[in-house]
Motif scaffolding. Structure first.
Motif, short mmCIF file in Angstrom:
data_model
loop_
_atom_site.label_atom_id
_atom_site.label_comp_id
_atom_site.label_asym_id
_atom_site.label_seq_id
_atom_site.Cartn_x
_atom_site.Cartn_y
_atom_site.Cartn_z
N GLU A 148 -42.55 21.28 49.06
CA GLU A 148 -42.43 21.42 50.69
C GLU A 148 -43.82 22.15 50.67
O GLU A 148 -43.93 23.26 50.32
N LEU A 149 -44.80 21.43 51.19
CA LEU A 149 -46.01 22.19 51.08
C LEU A 149 -46.40 23.23 52.14
O LEU A 149 -47.33 23.82 52.28
N GLY A 150 -45.37 23.51 53.26
CA GLY A 150 -45.44 24.30 54.17
C GLY A 150 -45.44 25.96 53.36
O GLY A 150 -46.11 26.70 53.57
N ASN A 151 -44.33 25.88 52.33
CA ASN A 151 -44.34 27.06 51.75
C ASN A 151 -44.90 26.82 50.28
O ASN A 151 -45.20 28.03 49.67
N ASP A 152 -45.31 25.63 49.98
CA ASP A 152 -45.85 25.70 48.39
C ASP A 152 -47.12 24.55 48.44
O ASP A 152 -47.08 23.52 47.85
N ILE A 198 -45.96 9.88 48.50
CA ILE A 198 -45.56 9.68 50.08
C ILE A 198 -45.37 11.18 50.43
O ILE A 198 -44.66 12.19 50.16
N ARG A 199 -46.08 11.52 51.68
CA ARG A 199 -46.07 12.81 52.29
C ARG A 199 -45.26 12.28 53.75
O ARG A 199 -45.72 11.27 54.48
N ASN A 200 -44.29 13.38 54.19
CA ASN A 200 -43.56 13.24 55.20
C ASN A 200 -43.44 14.54 56.01
O ASN A 200 -42.86 15.40 55.33
#
Length: 103
Positions: free
Chosen positions: A62-66, A45-47
């Protein structure tokens, strides 16, 4: 696209879908706050910038940094992982699928 075609869906049809017609045609700027992903029989799940993978090994990124999903943050953010696990379970168990949930 069922709404665009004026099709009514049964509870067991398109359980992972939501009506976003107003967003697509510019009547609303509200999009998805949650997104489901599935690969190799594992759900994620992505939020926003967060991605939680509910497999044998629980994973949180945390896809913004990783964006490459290299640092699993489950131990550092157990509350976020628990919240996303709960939301994922709600989606899986919702009668009529996620289109029946207020997300």
């Amino acid at each position: 696209f069922a709404r665009l075609l004026n099709l009514d869906l049964a509870d067991n049809q398109a359980i992972d879908s939501r009506n976003l017609l107003d967003t697509f045609i510019g009547k609303s700027d509200t999009g998805l706050t949650f997104m489901l992903e599935e690969a190799r029989r594992t759900l994620a799940i992505r939020n926003n910038n967060w991605k939680y993978i509910s497999g044998k090994k629980k994973e949180l990124y945390e896809l913004g940094n990783d964006p490459g999903e290299q640092k699993n943050l489950v131990k550092e953010n157990p509350e976020k992982a628990a919240l996303l696990e709960q939301k994922l379970q709600e989606m899986k168990q919702a009668k009529g699928g996620i289109r029946m949930l207020d997300l």
